[in-house]
Motif scaffolding. Structure first.
Motif, mmCIF file in Angstrom:
data_model
loop_
_atom_site.group_PDB
_atom_site.id
_atom_site.type_symbol
_atom_site.label_atom_id
_atom_site.label_comp_id
_atom_site.label_asym_id
_atom_site.label_seq_id
_atom_site.Cartn_x
_atom_site.Cartn_y
_atom_site.Cartn_z
ATOM 1 N N ALA A 115 0.830 -1.207 0.000
ATOM 2 C CA ALA A 115 0.000 0.000 0.000
ATOM 3 C C ALA A 115 0.865 1.257 0.000
ATOM 4 C CB ALA A 115 -0.931 -0.013 1.210
ATOM 5 N N LEU A 116 1.936 1.248 0.789
ATOM 6 C CA LEU A 116 2.853 2.394 0.804
ATOM 7 C C LEU A 116 3.482 2.609 -0.567
ATOM 8 C CD1 LEU A 116 4.625 1.784 4.243
ATOM 9 C CD2 LEU A 116 3.100 3.688 3.675
ATOM 10 N N TRP A 117 3.842 1.523 -1.209
ATOM 11 C CA TRP A 117 4.433 1.623 -2.546
ATOM 12 C C TRP A 117 3.430 2.190 -3.557
ATOM 13 C CZ3 TRP A 117 3.061 -1.063 -7.090
ATOM 14 C CH2 TRP A 117 3.932 -0.840 -8.167
ATOM 15 N N ARG A 118 2.160 1.762 -3.467
ATOM 16 C CA ARG A 118 1.140 2.282 -4.376
ATOM 17 C C ARG A 118 0.937 3.777 -4.178
ATOM 18 N NH1 ARG A 118 0.074 -0.623 -8.632
ATOM 19 N NH2 ARG A 118 -2.069 0.202 -8.761
ATOM 20 N N VAL A 119 0.986 4.212 -2.921
ATOM 21 C CA VAL A 119 0.824 5.640 -2.624
ATOM 22 C C VAL A 119 2.032 6.419 -3.125
ATOM 23 C CG1 VAL A 119 0.651 7.348 -0.772
ATOM 24 C CG2 VAL A 119 -0.685 5.232 -0.655
ATOM 25 N N ALA A 120 3.246 5.908 -2.838
ATOM 26 C CA ALA A 120 4.469 6.604 -3.247
ATOM 27 C C ALA A 120 4.588 6.674 -4.766
ATOM 28 C CB ALA A 120 5.684 5.899 -2.655
ATOM 29 N N ALA A 121 4.102 5.645 -5.457
ATOM 30 C CA ALA A 121 4.183 5.610 -6.921
ATOM 31 C C ALA A 121 3.067 6.408 -7.586
ATOM 32 C CB ALA A 121 4.135 4.165 -7.395
ATOM 33 N N ARG A 122 2.171 7.013 -6.779
ATOM 34 C CA ARG A 122 1.038 7.782 -7.306
ATOM 35 C C ARG A 122 0.213 6.962 -8.294
ATOM 36 N NH1 ARG A 122 1.485 13.234 -6.123
ATOM 37 N NH2 ARG A 122 3.520 13.898 -5.319
ATOM 38 N N PRO A 127 -5.275 6.970 -3.728
ATOM 39 C CA PRO A 127 -6.145 7.509 -2.674
ATOM 40 C C PRO A 127 -6.814 6.420 -1.837
ATOM 41 C CG PRO A 127 -6.485 8.701 -4.717
ATOM 42 C CD PRO A 127 -5.620 7.529 -5.051
ATOM 43 N N PHE A 128 -7.190 5.324 -2.483
ATOM 44 C CA PHE A 128 -7.817 4.224 -1.753
ATOM 45 C C PHE A 128 -6.852 3.630 -0.738
ATOM 46 C CE2 PHE A 128 -8.395 -0.353 -1.264
ATOM 47 C CZ PHE A 128 -9.704 -0.418 -0.806
ATOM 48 N N TRP A 129 -5.614 3.370 -1.173
ATOM 49 C CA TRP A 129 -4.652 2.741 -0.270
ATOM 50 C C TRP A 129 -4.177 3.711 0.803
ATOM 51 C CZ3 TRP A 129 -5.035 -2.077 -0.009
ATOM 52 C CH2 TRP A 129 -5.340 -2.834 -1.135
ATOM 53 N N LEU A 130 -4.156 4.993 0.497
ATOM 54 C CA LEU A 130 -3.836 5.980 1.524
ATOM 55 C C LEU A 130 -4.911 5.983 2.612
ATOM 56 C CD1 LEU A 130 -2.133 8.293 2.639
ATOM 57 C CD2 LEU A 130 -3.417 9.859 1.154
ATOM 58 N N ALA A 131 -6.169 5.920 2.191
ATOM 59 C CA ALA A 131 -7.265 5.866 3.161
ATOM 60 C C ALA A 131 -7.182 4.608 4.018
ATOM 61 C CB ALA A 131 -8.606 5.934 2.435
ATOM 62 N N ALA A 132 -6.861 3.470 3.381
ATOM 63 C CA ALA A 132 -6.745 2.218 4.134
ATOM 64 C C ALA A 132 -5.602 2.280 5.150
ATOM 65 C CB ALA A 132 -6.532 1.050 3.167
ATOM 66 N N LEU A 133 -4.480 2.861 4.729
ATOM 67 C CA LEU A 133 -3.345 2.995 5.640
ATOM 68 C C LEU A 133 -3.681 3.895 6.820
ATOM 69 C CD1 LEU A 133 -0.428 3.325 3.065
ATOM 70 C CD2 LEU A 133 -0.696 1.484 4.738
ATOM 71 N N LEU A 134 -4.337 5.018 6.552
ATOM 72 C CA LEU A 134 -4.712 5.925 7.633
ATOM 73 C C LEU A 134 -5.719 5.270 8.568
ATOM 74 C CD1 LEU A 134 -5.029 9.290 5.670
ATOM 75 C CD2 LEU A 134 -3.243 8.659 7.308
ATOM 76 N N TRP A 135 -6.678 4.581 8.002
ATOM 77 C CA TRP A 135 -7.705 3.899 8.788
ATOM 78 C C TRP A 135 -7.064 2.897 9.750
ATOM 79 C CZ3 TRP A 135 -11.925 0.331 6.199
ATOM 80 C CH2 TRP A 135 -12.868 -0.048 7.156
ATOM 81 N N TRP A 136 -6.045 2.206 9.277
ATOM 82 C CA TRP A 136 -5.404 1.178 10.095
ATOM 83 C C TRP A 136 -4.350 1.760 11.038
ATOM 84 C CZ3 TRP A 136 -0.600 -1.738 10.145
ATOM 85 C CH2 TRP A 136 -0.689 -2.963 10.827
ATOM 86 N N ALA A 137 -3.566 2.733 10.548
ATOM 87 C CA ALA A 137 -2.381 3.170 11.294
ATOM 88 C C ALA A 137 -2.649 4.273 12.309
ATOM 89 C CB ALA A 137 -1.301 3.634 10.310
ATOM 90 N N VAL A 138 -3.617 5.161 12.040
ATOM 91 C CA VAL A 138 -3.848 6.281 12.955
ATOM 92 C C VAL A 138 -4.259 5.810 14.348
ATOM 93 C CG1 VAL A 138 -5.327 8.275 13.416
ATOM 94 C CG2 VAL A 138 -4.279 7.987 11.168
ATOM 95 N N PRO A 139 -5.210 4.881 14.489
ATOM 96 C CA PRO A 139 -5.539 4.405 15.833
ATOM 97 C C PRO A 139 -4.355 3.729 16.524
ATOM 98 C CG PRO A 139 -7.280 3.825 14.291
ATOM 99 C CD PRO A 139 -6.130 4.314 13.476
ATOM 100 N N ILE A 140 -3.543 3.013 15.756
ATOM 101 C CA ILE A 140 -2.364 2.367 16.342
ATOM 102 C C ILE A 140 -1.410 3.426 16.876
ATOM 103 C CG2 ILE A 140 -0.342 0.952 15.832
ATOM 104 C CD1 ILE A 140 -2.010 -0.500 13.748
#
Length: 220
Positions: A115-122, A127-140
């Motif tokens: 997911a990080l690679w998909r975001v970094a590669a634009r 946007p979908f994978w950025l949302a998924a990462l934020l959804w998972w990582a922010v509470p952590i």
């Protein structure tokens, strides 16, 4: 809440506001039910809150939030909590669970890297994978520096994101000859955990209340 605001702002820019009426109404109903239960049990809850605030335990970095977020996807150590009677059946469940949870942990972490690679590669789906990462990582991240280890239920709302991140990696495995083997191991592990859970809950049934509905079914 900050994650909810971020998601709301993004979605309002691409979706008409009327589509949010149903989820907003559902959220308000759920919050109202929680507030009602909290008000009913306020004497006990306020005493616990005062005890928590008065504690002098220093804030420290803890891996518990990450472990709990991974545990929702991997099932790690559930067999220790559920039906741990030292029997041969439990030993088999333990061995199978260690293999499955270890493999799924690697899959989830690989999904995060992807997911990080998909975001970094634009990529188009960035946007979908950025949302998924934020959804998972922010509470952590919010629960990593705390005074007390966070309970696993605090990560419940972000649990689906872990499955979303793991899905592409798991899907790539099921496209090959490993499909039947992967499905068989997951089904066997799930069946073992569910059977042990039924045994454990039958031995320690929970009452209906703010703290007893689910937590006391697994905590002595």
């Amino acid at each position: 809440l900050s994650l909810c605001r971020l998601s709301l702002v993004y979605n309002l820019s691409v979706m008409p506001p009327r589509r949010f009426l149903a989820p907003v109404a559902l959220t308000l109903v759920a919050a109202s039910l929680y507030a009602y239960q909290l008000a009913r049990d306020w004497p006990a809850q306020s005493a616990r809150l005062q005890t928590f605030l008065a504690a002098d335990t220093p804030v420290q970095i803890q891996p518990t939030a990450l472990q709990n977020a991974l545990r929702y996807v991997t099932g790690s150590d559930y067999e220790i909590e559920w039906g741990n009677d030292g029997s041969t059946a439990w030993a088999l469940r333990r061995t199978l669970a260690v293999v499955v949870s270890g493999t799924l942990t690697v899959i989830v972490l690989a999904g995060v890297v992807r997911a990080l690679w998909r975001v970094a590669a634009r990529a188009p789906d960035a946007p979908f994978w950025l949302a998924a990462l934020l959804w998972w990582a922010v509470p952590i991240a919010a629960l990593t520096a705390t005074r007390f280890p966070p309970h696993i239920v605090y990560l419940l709302l972000s649990a689906p994101a872990g499955f979303v991140l793991a899905a592409p990696i798991l899907n790539s495995l099921t496209r090959r000859s490993m499909t039947v083997a992967v499905a068989a191991v997951l089904v066997a592990s799930s069946f073992g955990l569910l059977h042990a859970a039924r045994v454990q809950i039958a031995a320690r049934p929970a009452g209906i209340g703010l703290d007893t509905l689910s937590i006391r079914a697994v905590i002595p």
